[in-house]
Design a protein around this motif. Structure first.
Motif, PDB file in Angstrom:
ATOM      1  N   GLY A 137      69.601 -59.397  85.424  1.00 54.06           N
ATOM      2  CA  GLY A 137      69.917 -58.001  85.106  1.00 54.06           C
ATOM      3  C   GLY A 137      69.011 -56.978  85.762  1.00 54.06           C
ATOM      4  O   GLY A 137      68.903 -55.856  85.276  1.00 54.06           O
ATOM      5  N   LYS A 138      68.364 -57.336  86.873  1.00 55.00           N
ATOM      6  CA  LYS A 138      67.449 -56.389  87.515  1.00 55.00           C
ATOM      7  C   LYS A 138      68.175 -55.153  88.036  1.00 55.00           C
ATOM      8  O   LYS A 138      67.643 -54.047  87.990  1.00 55.00           O
ATOM      9  N   THR A 139      69.398 -55.330  88.527  1.00 49.03           N
ATOM     10  CA  THR A 139      70.165 -54.182  89.028  1.00 49.03           C
ATOM     11  C   THR A 139      70.500 -53.226  87.890  1.00 49.03           C
ATOM     12  O   THR A 139      70.368 -51.999  88.023  1.00 49.03           O
ATOM     13  N   GLN A 140      70.926 -53.775  86.748  1.00 49.11           N
ATOM     14  CA  GLN A 140      71.228 -52.930  85.590  1.00 49.11           C
ATOM     15  C   GLN A 140      69.965 -52.222  85.097  1.00 49.11           C
ATOM     16  O   GLN A 140      70.018 -51.060  84.686  1.00 49.11           O
ATOM     17  N   ALA A 141      68.829 -52.932  85.140  1.00 52.02           N
ATOM     18  CA  ALA A 141      67.567 -52.324  84.725  1.00 52.02           C
ATOM     19  C   ALA A 141      67.215 -51.145  85.620  1.00 52.02           C
ATOM     20  O   ALA A 141      66.777 -50.088  85.143  1.00 52.02           O
ATOM     21  N   LEU A 142      67.418 -51.314  86.923  1.00 53.58           N
ATOM     22  CA  LEU A 142      67.091 -50.242  87.862  1.00 53.58           C
ATOM     23  C   LEU A 142      67.963 -49.017  87.620  1.00 53.58           C
ATOM     24  O   LEU A 142      67.497 -47.880  87.726  1.00 53.58           O
ATOM     25  N   ARG A 143      69.228 -49.230  87.277  1.00 48.83           N
ATOM     26  CA  ARG A 143      70.113 -48.110  86.972  1.00 48.83           C
ATOM     27  C   ARG A 143      69.618 -47.351  85.750  1.00 48.83           C
ATOM     28  O   ARG A 143      69.711 -46.114  85.686  1.00 48.83           O
ATOM     29  N   CYS A 144      69.089 -48.072  84.789  1.00 48.53           N
ATOM     30  CA  CYS A 144      68.555 -47.419  83.592  1.00 48.53           C
ATOM     31  C   CYS A 144      67.339 -46.566  83.950  1.00 48.53           C
ATOM     32  O   CYS A 144      67.215 -45.429  83.499  1.00 48.53           O
ATOM     33  N   PHE A 145      66.444 -47.116  84.778  1.00 44.70           N
ATOM     34  CA  PHE A 145      65.274 -46.344  85.200  1.00 44.70           C
ATOM     35  C   PHE A 145      65.694 -45.092  85.964  1.00 44.70           C
ATOM     36  O   PHE A 145      65.084 -44.031  85.820  1.00 44.70           O
ATOM     37  N   GLU A 146      66.745 -45.216  86.752  1.00 45.98           N
ATOM     38  CA  GLU A 146      67.243 -44.059  87.487  1.00 45.98           C
ATOM     39  C   GLU A 146      67.710 -42.975  86.521  1.00 45.98           C
ATOM     40  O   GLU A 146      67.449 -41.787  86.723  1.00 45.98           O
ATOM     41  N   ASP A 147      68.390 -43.376  85.442  1.00 46.46           N
ATOM     42  CA  ASP A 147      68.840 -42.418  84.429  1.00 46.46           C
ATOM     43  C   ASP A 147      67.670 -41.772  83.705  1.00 46.46           C
ATOM     44  O   ASP A 147      67.791 -40.658  83.177  1.00 46.46           O
ATOM     45  N   LEU A 148      66.535 -42.464  83.662  1.00 46.15           N
ATOM     46  CA  LEU A 148      65.351 -41.934  82.992  1.00 46.15           C
ATOM     47  C   LEU A 148      64.511 -41.050  83.923  1.00 46.15           C
ATOM     48  O   LEU A 148      63.422 -40.617  83.539  1.00 46.15           O
ATOM     49  N   GLY A 149      65.022 -40.802  85.120  1.00 43.64           N
ATOM     50  CA  GLY A 149      64.325 -39.895  86.026  1.00 43.64           C
ATOM     51  C   GLY A 149      63.378 -40.551  86.993  1.00 43.64           C
ATOM     52  O   GLY A 149      62.593 -39.863  87.664  1.00 43.64           O
ATOM     53  N   TYR A 150      63.432 -41.872  87.119  1.00 38.57           N
ATOM     54  CA  TYR A 150      62.576 -42.589  88.060  1.00 38.57           C
ATOM     55  C   TYR A 150      63.191 -42.555  89.457  1.00 38.57           C
ATOM     56  O   TYR A 150      64.415 -42.579  89.621  1.00 38.57           O
ATOM     57  N   PHE A 151      62.335 -42.514  90.463  1.00 37.85           N
ATOM     58  CA  PHE A 151      62.773 -42.765  91.836  1.00 37.85           C
ATOM     59  C   PHE A 151      62.867 -44.274  91.991  1.00 37.85           C
ATOM     60  O   PHE A 151      61.892 -44.992  91.754  1.00 37.85           O
ATOM     61  N   CYS A 152      64.033 -44.772  92.400  1.00 38.23           N
ATOM     62  CA  CYS A 152      64.278 -46.218  92.366  1.00 38.23           C
ATOM     63  C   CYS A 152      64.631 -46.774  93.735  1.00 38.23           C
ATOM     64  O   CYS A 152      65.339 -46.129  94.522  1.00 38.23           O
TER      65      CYS A 152
END
Length: 288
Positions: free
Chosen positions: A13-28
């Motif tokens: 689930g690393k791809t799904q995790a990265l999408r979540c970080f993107e929604d939280l305002g992270y540069f991914c």
């Protein structure tokens, strides 16, 4: 500047995790070569603070470059960068099932057997576990995408709550179509129409005379109480499921009188409660 290094087994689930970080305002960035991290961190540091939250996926897909994973973490520690390693794992049965369902080959399975690729990847990643005090492990064997998202929010954005929930309120006219990005649509055409009151026809819901007229009816007062109660129930549950914004559309016939008045009142009330609210009157000038 804060780094989150996402790593772990393929299919966890690393791809799904990265999408979540993107929604939280992270540069991914996905599949980031560890060997480039020192230079990337240096460039990010001198970027006027625009990149203050960064999430990078580093895993075995980078091949020989993954050998620099541990030296990359050492660099972050030596330079006193804030960082955490998020390690995603799952049991063999769950991983095999996921690869079969997706009809994809495991990146390390040269002979085509998924289980062999999983075993090889476990060996490569074995040193990650227990190496770093900044490591967070999440087992996704029995975890849905939404459960994973919620865990990431709780771990990496503890300040995310109802007061950071973004709400957009749109008034519109049904004759011009419902806004396509609406999450919730409320029809206020049951209220008496100010258009048929000569003194109000050329005004809008932004004018006090129209607002007082609309709000004078008992039906409006009851509707607004029920609307607020409904939203009070919904919003915490939306947030719990990982939703970070809500678009509420309120419509009347032309989008100039009743919907504008109700949208204005709702926006004012939600702002008083410290929600982040934006307001758009889509059709207020269309039928002027």
């Amino acid at each position: 500047m804060r780094f989150v290094i996402v790593t772990g087994l393929s299919g966890t689930g690393k791809t799904q995790a990265l999408r979540c970080f993107e929604d939280l305002g992270y540069f991914c960035m996905d599949n980031f070569p560890p060997t480039l991290l020192p230079k990337f961190a240096e460039l990010s540091f001198y970027n006027n603070g625009e990149l203050n939250k960064i999430a990078l996926v580093m895993d075995t897909r980078s091949g020989v470059f993954f050998e620099d994973f541990y030296s990359a973490l050492d660099y972050l520690k030596e330079q006193a960068y804030q960082y955490q390693v998020l390690y995603l794992e799952a049991d063999d049965d769950a991983l095999v099932k996921r690869f079969k369902e997706s009809k994809r080959n495991h990146p390390l399975s040269q002979d085509g057997r998924i289980i062999d690729g999983i075993s090889k990847e476990r060996e490569i990643l074995a040193k990650v576990i227990g190496r770093d005090d900044n490591l967070i492990r999440i087992d996704t064997s029995n975890t849905s995408i939404w459960d994973l998202r919620q865990q990431i929010i709780e771990l990496f954005d503890k300040n995310l709550d109802e007061k950071q929930f973004k709400i957009t309120i749109i008034s519109f006219g049904f004759k011009n179509g419902i806004p396509s990005d609406s999450d919730l649509v409320f029809d206020v055409r049951f209220l008496p129409n100010p258009f048929y009151v000569k003194e109000l026809r050329n005004l809008s819901g932004n004018d006090d005379e129209v607002r007082k007229y609309v709000e004078s009816f008992e039906e409006c007062k009851i509707f607004f109480i029920k609307l607020k109660d409904f939203l009070k129930f919904l919003m915490p549950n939306y947030i719990k499921e990982g939703k970070n914004q809500l678009i509420i559309s309120i419509g009347c016939t032309g989008g100039r009188h009743r919907s504008v008045s109700i949208a204005n009142k709702l926006a004012e009330d939600l702002k008083v409660e410290s929600y982040l609210v934006s307001l758009l009157h889509r059709d207020i000038e269309v039928n002027k």
